[in-house]
Design a protein around this motif. Structure first.
Motif, PDB file in Angstrom:
ATOM      1  N   ILE A   1      39.938  26.197  40.844  1.00  0.00           N
ATOM      2  CA  ILE A   1      40.890  27.425  40.974  1.00  0.00           C
ATOM      3  C   ILE A   1      40.908  28.436  42.082  1.00  0.00           C
ATOM      4  O   ILE A   1      41.596  29.365  41.807  1.00  0.00           O
ATOM      5  N   ALA A   2      40.435  28.221  43.151  1.00  0.00           N
ATOM      6  CA  ALA A   2      40.201  28.584  44.570  1.00  0.00           C
ATOM      7  C   ALA A   2      41.938  28.359  44.934  1.00  0.00           C
ATOM      8  O   ALA A   2      42.420  29.631  44.530  1.00  0.00           O
ATOM      9  N   ARG A   3      42.190  26.853  44.512  1.00  0.00           N
ATOM     10  CA  ARG A   3      43.690  27.398  45.082  1.00  0.00           C
ATOM     11  C   ARG A   3      44.725  28.053  43.705  1.00  0.00           C
ATOM     12  O   ARG A   3      45.471  28.540  44.640  1.00  0.00           O
ATOM     13  N   SER A   4      44.314  27.696  42.956  1.00  0.00           N
ATOM     14  CA  SER A   4      44.906  28.351  42.013  1.00  0.00           C
ATOM     15  C   SER A   4      44.948  30.091  42.337  1.00  0.00           C
ATOM     16  O   SER A   4      45.852  31.127  42.269  1.00  0.00           O
ATOM     17  N   MET A   5      44.134  30.999  42.459  1.00  0.00           N
ATOM     18  CA  MET A   5      43.507  32.382  42.890  1.00  0.00           C
ATOM     19  C   MET A   5      44.104  32.876  44.794  1.00  0.00           C
ATOM     20  O   MET A   5      44.842  33.814  44.260  1.00  0.00           O
ATOM     21  N   GLN A   6      43.874  31.349  45.419  1.00  0.00           N
ATOM     22  CA  GLN A   6      44.030  31.753  46.590  1.00  0.00           C
ATOM     23  C   GLN A   6      45.933  31.389  47.146  1.00  0.00           C
ATOM     24  O   GLN A   6      46.803  32.635  47.662  1.00  0.00           O
TER      25      GLN A   6
ATOM     26  N   HIS B   1      33.479  38.172  44.257  1.00  0.00           N
ATOM     27  CA  HIS B   1      34.041  39.273  43.923  1.00  0.00           C
ATOM     28  C   HIS B   1      35.350  39.652  45.269  1.00  0.00           C
ATOM     29  O   HIS B   1      35.263  39.694  46.006  1.00  0.00           O
ATOM     30  N   ASP B   2      35.964  40.762  44.728  1.00  0.00           N
ATOM     31  CA  ASP B   2      36.467  41.452  46.138  1.00  0.00           C
ATOM     32  C   ASP B   2      35.953  42.804  47.099  1.00  0.00           C
ATOM     33  O   ASP B   2      34.518  42.993  46.181  1.00  0.00           O
ATOM     34  N   GLU B   3      35.916  42.590  48.081  1.00  0.00           N
ATOM     35  CA  GLU B   3      35.624  42.957  48.586  1.00  0.00           C
ATOM     36  C   GLU B   3      36.188  45.076  48.928  1.00  0.00           C
ATOM     37  O   GLU B   3      37.663  44.806  48.083  1.00  0.00           O
TER      38      GLU B   3
ATOM     39  N   ASN C   1      46.161  39.911  36.146  1.00  0.00           N
ATOM     40  CA  ASN C   1      47.195  40.482  37.783  1.00  0.00           C
ATOM     41  C   ASN C   1      48.340  41.070  36.809  1.00  0.00           C
ATOM     42  O   ASN C   1      48.815  42.214  37.474  1.00  0.00           O
ATOM     43  N   LYS C   2      49.271  40.249  36.817  1.00  0.00           N
ATOM     44  CA  LYS C   2      50.547  40.809  36.388  1.00  0.00           C
ATOM     45  C   LYS C   2      49.984  42.320  35.792  1.00  0.00           C
ATOM     46  O   LYS C   2      51.188  42.851  35.361  1.00  0.00           O
ATOM     47  N   ALA C   3      49.595  42.124  34.053  1.00  0.00           N
ATOM     48  CA  ALA C   3      49.393  42.684  33.593  1.00  0.00           C
ATOM     49  C   ALA C   3      49.429  44.506  34.516  1.00  0.00           C
ATOM     50  O   ALA C   3      49.646  45.614  34.309  1.00  0.00           O
TER      51      ALA C   3
ATOM     52  N   ALA D   1      36.983  39.109  41.074  1.00  0.00           N
ATOM     53  CA  ALA D   1      37.922  38.241  41.640  1.00  0.00           C
ATOM     54  C   ALA D   1      39.017  39.169  42.476  1.00  0.00           C
ATOM     55  O   ALA D   1      39.230  40.847  42.269  1.00  0.00           O
ATOM     56  N   PRO D   2      39.073  38.415  43.708  1.00  0.00           N
ATOM     57  CA  PRO D   2      40.476  39.854  44.435  1.00  0.00           C
ATOM     58  C   PRO D   2      41.307  39.572  43.166  1.00  0.00           C
ATOM     59  O   PRO D   2      42.177  38.796  43.130  1.00  0.00           O
TER      60      PRO D   2
END
Length: 436
Positions: free
Chosen positions: A190-195, A214-216, A110-112, A133-134
């Protein structure tokens, strides 16, 4: 029709990259400009196709992602040999470390992407992304983006079996909600990390759900799955997602595949065996299958993977760490695959039957879809039986109905207009955004 400039990217995983490349080839053929944005090691994929290329800023890579993913694989490899429900019911002491490593994979990516989009010199009319993923970067910047879901379509059907369960559409529905709860609990780290990453970017209204991933879509999104296999019997799919039946890329190398010398005079059919880029990194598992297949009367092309130098092939085999997969698939009689969506659909497009040995996630869904649609067989790692696998090979070759069904799916994929229609939908969305 105006020409638009697309930035195209995907998570650093071969299947996802191949899917966006197939889509991008069609966009370029329709007159659009493609800028493939990724790590420097993938520049050759853009050059081969006549795309522009912008490399990611490698300084954001606080860790070697290839090593991170291999560490994640090694940490959890024993889990991947369990029944899908069982693997998430209990956590091993080091399992959270593996999921934290996977979470880091998404945060760095995401940062890249954010750095590319923040650079005022980079102008794009739209983005085509396969990110699984979002990603906060997509929501932060004003450019229009279209997600591509290149994993199995089941996650778009809330009334169908749970994503990654490998459950049949005909299975006991009372187990479905249990699996969704278990997979959410199993992915809590992983949910904690992503959220946490979403929340840190002011996007707490976007929720990361390990039962869907997935992201909407911002406006519309696309998924890659042929009509003949789609889960339409499971009720309506999630809104704003449109199916593309066929996104098969051009081969990585233009040279034709020639049967290796050591196999030319061998008897039997020619079979391709691959467990994908991650599954094949499990060298002990690969060797186990090689030892079984060496007892078959047929001959094999083996995609050995990143640790292929550790493997010892049988006399009825030839393999390399990396093979020109599409050219190989075109020339074999059967594919034995992990069931990753990219290999799965390339195999169907070229009209080859398959035996699916699922390793994780949507591979279980594809494996079961093969069974439900009667186009091949499923072999599970958690109850692997040597005789059963060898019999499956013979049963494929002796079943004309399997062969005919696969050929019909291939023909329908080739005749589909869904890809050209998808491009027209994207053009319309860009035009509407420009005019507003």
């Amino acid at each position: 029709m105006p020409s638009y400039r697309f930035m195209v990217t995907a998570i650093d995983a071969i299947g996802h990259i191949n899917a966006v490349l197939g889509f991008s080839e069609a966009l370029k053929a329709a007159g659009h400009e493609i800028c493939f944005v990724h790590r420097e090691k993938h520049r050759h994929l853009a050059v081969k196709r006549g795309f522009q290329f912008i490399p990611f800023d490698e300084t954001v890579w606080e860790a070697n992602l290839d090593e991170v993913m291999l560490k994640w694989l090694d940490t959890l490899s024993f889990k991947f040999k369990q029944d899908p429900l069982q693997r998430f019911l209990e956590k091993s002491p080091n399992e959270n470390e593996g999921f934290r490593a996977q979470g880091l994979f998404f945060v760095i990516m995401n940062k890249a992407i954010d750095r590319i989009l923040s650079d005022k010199n980079n102008k794009f009319d739209a983005l085509l992304v396969d990110l699984a993923a979002p990603f906060p970067a997509l929501h932060k910047h004003p450019v229009l983006w279209f997600p591509l879901l290149s994993s199995a379509a089941l996650q778009l059907y809330p009334s169908g079996p749970p994503y990654a369960s490998g459950y049949s559409v005909h299975s006991d529905k009372s187990k479905w909600e249990e699996f969704r709860k278990v997979i959410r609990d199993g992915h809590s780290e992983i949910a904690r990390s992503m959220q946490g990453n979403l929340d840190a970017h002011g996007l707490s209204h976007i929720r990361f759900d390990p039962a869907y991933w997935h992201d909407e879509p911002q406006t519309i999104g696309f998924y890659h799955y042929p009509a003949d296999l789609d889960y339409t019997e499971c009720g309506p799919r999630k809104s704003n997602w449109h199916r593309i039946d066929c996104l098969v890329r051009k081969p990585d190398f233009d040279t034709d595949f020639v049967i290796p010398e050591n196999l030319k005079d061998k008897p039997g059919k020619l079979i391709y065996f691959s467990l994908g880029s991650l599954g094949s990194a499990d060298a002990s598992l690969m060797q186990k299958f090689i030892d079984i297949l060496s007892k078959s009367p047929h001959k094999f092309i083996i995609s050995k993977g990143v640790r292929g130098d550790q493997l010892k092939l049988g006399d009825n085999m030839w393999g390399e760490n990396y093979v020109n997969q599409i050219k190989v698939v075109q020339n074999v009689d059967l594919v034995i695959t992990h069931g990753g969506n990219n290999t799965f659909l390339e195999t169907l497009y070229h009209g080859k039957p398959m035996i699916v040995i699922p390793y994780f996630y949507d591979q279980f869904d594809n494996a079961q879809r093969v069974v439900d649609k009667k186009i091949g067989f499923r072999v599970n790692l958690y109850d692997l039986d040597e005789e059963y696998l060898l019999n499956c090979i013979e049963n494929v070759f002796n079943d004309n109905e399997i062969q005919n069904r696969v050929k019909a799916i291939s023909q329908n994929m080739r005749n589909s207009k869904s890809l050209s229609n998808a491009i027209k939908m994207m053009e319309k969305q860009i035009e509407q955004k420009s005019s507003s």
